[in-house]
Structures are given as structure tokens and as C-alpha cells.
Design an enzyme around this catalytic site. Sequence first.
Site, PDB file in Angstrom:
ATOM      1  N   ASN A   1       8.485  10.855  27.282  1.00  0.00           N
ATOM      2  CA  ASN A   1       7.435  11.847  27.043  1.00  0.00           C
ATOM      3  C   ASN A   1       6.087  11.125  26.968  1.00  0.00           C
ATOM      4  O   ASN A   1       5.801  10.451  25.984  1.00  0.00           O
ATOM      5  CB  ASN A   1       7.761  12.579  25.727  1.00  0.00           C
ATOM      6  CG  ASN A   1       6.671  13.536  25.301  1.00  0.00           C
ATOM      7  OD1 ASN A   1       5.754  13.850  26.081  1.00  0.00           O
ATOM      8  ND2 ASN A   1       6.752  14.011  24.071  1.00  0.00           N
ATOM      9  N   TRP A   2       5.293  11.287  28.008  1.00  0.00           N
ATOM     10  CA  TRP A   2       4.020  10.546  28.074  1.00  0.00           C
ATOM     11  C   TRP A   2       2.930  11.201  27.224  1.00  0.00           C
ATOM     12  O   TRP A   2       1.838  10.655  27.085  1.00  0.00           O
ATOM     13  CB  TRP A   2       3.561  10.422  29.538  1.00  0.00           C
ATOM     14  CG  TRP A   2       4.500   9.631  30.398  1.00  0.00           C
ATOM     15  CD1 TRP A   2       5.627   8.964  29.977  1.00  0.00           C
ATOM     16  CD2 TRP A   2       4.422   9.411  31.820  1.00  0.00           C
ATOM     17  NE1 TRP A   2       6.235   8.350  31.057  1.00  0.00           N
ATOM     18  CE2 TRP A   2       5.525   8.609  32.189  1.00  0.00           C
ATOM     19  CE3 TRP A   2       3.527   9.826  32.815  1.00  0.00           C
ATOM     20  CZ2 TRP A   2       5.751   8.210  33.507  1.00  0.00           C
ATOM     21  CZ3 TRP A   2       3.756   9.423  34.133  1.00  0.00           C
ATOM     22  CH2 TRP A   2       4.850   8.629  34.474  1.00  0.00           C
ATOM     23  N   LYS A   3       3.203  12.375  26.699  1.00  0.00           N
ATOM     24  CA  LYS A   3       2.229  13.112  25.863  1.00  0.00           C
ATOM     25  C   LYS A   3       0.872  13.194  26.581  1.00  0.00           C
ATOM     26  O   LYS A   3       0.841  13.276  27.803  1.00  0.00           O
ATOM     27  CB  LYS A   3       2.133  12.468  24.479  1.00  0.00           C
ATOM     28  CG  LYS A   3       3.513  12.323  23.822  1.00  0.00           C
ATOM     29  CD  LYS A   3       3.459  12.032  22.357  1.00  0.00           C
ATOM     30  CE  LYS A   3       4.873  11.971  21.811  1.00  0.00           C
ATOM     31  NZ  LYS A   3       4.926  11.739  20.382  1.00  0.00           N
TER      32      LYS A   3
ATOM     33  N   HIS B   1       8.516  20.900  21.134  1.00  0.00           N
ATOM     34  CA  HIS B   1       8.233  19.589  20.550  1.00  0.00           C
ATOM     35  C   HIS B   1       7.480  19.802  19.235  1.00  0.00           C
ATOM     36  O   HIS B   1       6.660  20.715  19.125  1.00  0.00           O
ATOM     37  CB  HIS B   1       7.397  18.745  21.531  1.00  0.00           C
ATOM     38  CG  HIS B   1       7.249  17.326  21.068  1.00  0.00           C
ATOM     39  ND1 HIS B   1       6.348  16.967  20.093  1.00  0.00           N
ATOM     40  CD2 HIS B   1       7.909  16.197  21.421  1.00  0.00           C
ATOM     41  CE1 HIS B   1       6.465  15.662  19.869  1.00  0.00           C
ATOM     42  NE2 HIS B   1       7.403  15.166  20.665  1.00  0.00           N
TER      43      HIS B   1
ATOM     44  N   GLU C   1       5.038  18.455  17.922  1.00  0.00           N
ATOM     45  CA  GLU C   1       3.569  18.475  18.015  1.00  0.00           C
ATOM     46  C   GLU C   1       3.074  19.852  18.461  1.00  0.00           C
ATOM     47  O   GLU C   1       2.031  20.318  18.027  1.00  0.00           O
ATOM     48  CB  GLU C   1       3.097  17.357  18.959  1.00  0.00           C
ATOM     49  CG  GLU C   1       3.223  15.997  18.274  1.00  0.00           C
ATOM     50  CD  GLU C   1       3.380  14.813  19.210  1.00  0.00           C
ATOM     51  OE1 GLU C   1       3.089  14.928  20.408  1.00  0.00           O
ATOM     52  OE2 GLU C   1       3.823  13.750  18.722  1.00  0.00           O
TER      53      GLU C   1
ATOM     54  N   GLU D   1      14.479  15.024  16.586  1.00  0.00           N
ATOM     55  CA  GLU D   1      13.311  14.180  16.356  1.00  0.00           C
ATOM     56  C   GLU D   1      12.765  14.440  14.954  1.00  0.00           C
ATOM     57  O   GLU D   1      11.970  15.369  14.748  1.00  0.00           O
ATOM     58  CB  GLU D   1      12.217  14.503  17.372  1.00  0.00           C
ATOM     59  CG  GLU D   1      12.594  14.198  18.795  1.00  0.00           C
ATOM     60  CD  GLU D   1      11.349  13.900  19.633  1.00  0.00           C
ATOM     61  OE1 GLU D   1      11.299  12.833  20.248  1.00  0.00           O
ATOM     62  OE2 GLU D   1      10.424  14.724  19.639  1.00  0.00           O
TER      63      GLU D   1
ATOM     64  N   GLY E   1       6.162   8.439  16.321  1.00  0.00           N
ATOM     65  CA  GLY E   1       4.927   7.667  16.440  1.00  0.00           C
ATOM     66  C   GLY E   1       4.571   6.885  15.182  1.00  0.00           C
ATOM     67  O   GLY E   1       3.473   6.354  15.065  1.00  0.00           O
TER      68      GLY E   1
ATOM     69  N   SER F   1      10.158   6.835  17.415  1.00  0.00           N
ATOM     70  CA  SER F   1       9.992   5.375  17.366  1.00  0.00           C
ATOM     71  C   SER F   1      11.168   4.598  17.960  1.00  0.00           C
ATOM     72  O   SER F   1      11.545   3.537  17.451  1.00  0.00           O
ATOM     73  CB  SER F   1       9.692   4.913  15.942  1.00  0.00           C
ATOM     74  OG  SER F   1       8.512   5.539  15.460  1.00  0.00           O
TER      75      SER F   1
ATOM     76  N   GLY G   1       8.654   8.366  23.213  1.00  0.00           N
ATOM     77  CA  GLY G   1       7.219   8.605  23.368  1.00  0.00           C
ATOM     78  C   GLY G   1       6.512   7.310  23.748  1.00  0.00           C
ATOM     79  O   GLY G   1       6.514   6.877  24.893  1.00  0.00           O
ATOM     80  N   GLY G   2       5.922   6.655  22.740  1.00  0.00           N
ATOM     81  CA  GLY G   2       5.101   5.460  22.952  1.00  0.00           C
ATOM     82  C   GLY G   2       5.726   4.421  23.884  1.00  0.00           C
ATOM     83  O   GLY G   2       5.057   3.915  24.797  1.00  0.00           O
TER      84      GLY G   2
HETATM   85  P1  PGA Z   1       7.592   8.168  19.695  1.00  0.00           P
HETATM   86  O1  PGA Z   1       7.561   9.719  20.135  1.00  0.00           O
HETATM   87  O2  PGA Z   1       8.695   7.513  20.501  1.00  0.00           O
HETATM   88  O3  PGA Z   1       6.230   7.644  20.072  1.00  0.00           O
HETATM   89  O4  PGA Z   1       7.869   8.128  18.251  1.00  0.00           O
HETATM   90  C1  PGA Z   1       8.729  10.444  20.353  1.00  0.00           C
HETATM   91  C2  PGA Z   1       8.407  11.880  20.728  1.00  0.00           C
HETATM   92  O5  PGA Z   1       7.507  12.488  20.132  1.00  0.00           O
HETATM   93  O6  PGA Z   1       9.040  12.467  21.625  1.00  0.00           O
END
Ligand code: PGA
Length: 258
Positions: free
Chosen positions: A9-11, A99, A101, A171, A177, A213, A234-235
Site C-alpha cells: 500500500n503506497w498510500k 483502511h 486511515e 491491521e 506506521g 510495521s 505500507g512504508g
Molecule cells: P505500515 O502501514 O506498514 O507503514 O505500518 C501498513 C498499512 O497501513 O497498510
Amino acid sequence: MTRPLVVGNWKMNLDYVEAVHLTQQIGVILKNKPLEHVELVVVPPFVDLRSVTSVVESERIAVGVGAQHASRHEAGAHTGEVSVSMLQRLNVAWVLVGHSERRAMYAMTDVVVAQTLRTVLGQGLNGVLCVGEELSIREAGRQDDFVTAQLHDALEGLDETSRPLVTIAYEPIWAIGSGLTATTEQVREMTEHIRTVASSLSLGQVRVLYGGSVNAENAASLMTEGRVDGFLVGGASLKAESFLTISQAANDCYDGKR
Ligand code: PGA
């Protein structure tokens, strides 16, 4: 064990030039070292999708492409939204739904999550339903009930053709993050719980991913001890090397090499 799935997930990162570059880097590494067992999906921002799918197709890169969100409506006066059929036209085969967010920052309620998931699945796309508790709920020991409610709200009454298109990503919000990965024990307990609830909703075969993470160091233990079917990253998905090291770990675990 089901075939692992690793989703990046590149957000809201990478413009279309950067996105093309990362996709090409993933392609080069995969050509040198193909992943036999793992299914890979990258999830760029909307404006990058056309460029990324073009590169994936022209260079025959073994990754699927997903969107981070989609409108629950089919078409019409919804300024700023993108429909599932528009995504489908771009050969986008996956959509993240709910998600945390989007739930927290864009008022995506459980009702909207359920409607969006139905729109996605109804058009034959794969939906990755994201669930997970915030820290205060975990500290109060209420995470199982919280996630059960999220699963019921989203998955109750899905028809038979839709069910195989569902993947669930656990998640925990406090791990996203933050560098605070859930312990393998916490992940195992929750994925078992999710599988039990999912089977009670006739989704016995569903893949359960973990996200929060995930990195090259913790992927293998999360996979074997956490007993997940893959990851939502994510990251660490913003660099080809770390994304593919995570994917390689999932591949080796499936292979019994770890
Ligand atoms: P993260 O994000 O790996 O940066 O913690 C995961 C996500 O929100 O899908």
C-alpha cells in the site's frame, strides 16, 4: 496453507514518474529471482494507476494492481470519487476497503465500508477488507469483540459469488506506521479469531493478512508464528528491495524453508 499474498500500500506517496520507476525496479528484481508461490499486488495512488498498469502489462511483471479506495456508488454526481468500473477499465483487480486511515480521517463508517465492499465484489474485483482496533481498545482487552463487530458489519449476507473475492487484513491501528509491530502471539490469536468469525459467516477459505510495521526483519516470524497468509505492507513497500525481501520471506515460509 493457502498461497501467500503480499500487498504493498503506497498510500499518498510517489507521483506517477516515481511509481513507474518503483514498478520497473520490482520487475527487474522479480525477473532475476521470481517468487514461485507468492501472489504480489501493488496499490498506488489513483493518479498513478494508468502508468503502473501499463508498465506491468508491457513488461509482463508478475504483480497485480490495486486501488486504495473506491466509491460505493456506481456513477454520477460524486465529486472527487472514483468508481469501481473506472478501475476495472484500467485492469485494476484489487481494492482496499475500509483502511483505518479512511475510517478515521474520511468518515468511512461501517455502513459505508459494507456498501463499498459490495460494490467492489459485485463487479468482480477482489476486496481487501481492513479491520483492526485502536490502542485503547487493545488495552481494555476488547479487541476480539471490536473486530468481530467490524467483520459482521462488512461481511454478513455476502452472496456466494462474492465470497471468494474477499481477503481480510488485520491491521491494529497502533501498529500502523508506528514501528510497533504486534507480537507474533497477538497476531496468531487475532488471525485465529478472524478465521473463526469468517467461517461463521461462510467465509471458511478466506485469506487473512497482517499489516502494521511489517519489515524485512519481522516478516518470516510473523508468517510462521503469527500464522498469517501474507501481509499488507505500507512504508516498507516503497522500496523494491524491502518489499521483495518481505515477499521472499513469505515465499520461503510457504515452501517450508523457514
Ligand atoms: P505500515 O502501514 O506498514 O507503514 O505500518 C501498513 C498499512 O497501513 O497498510
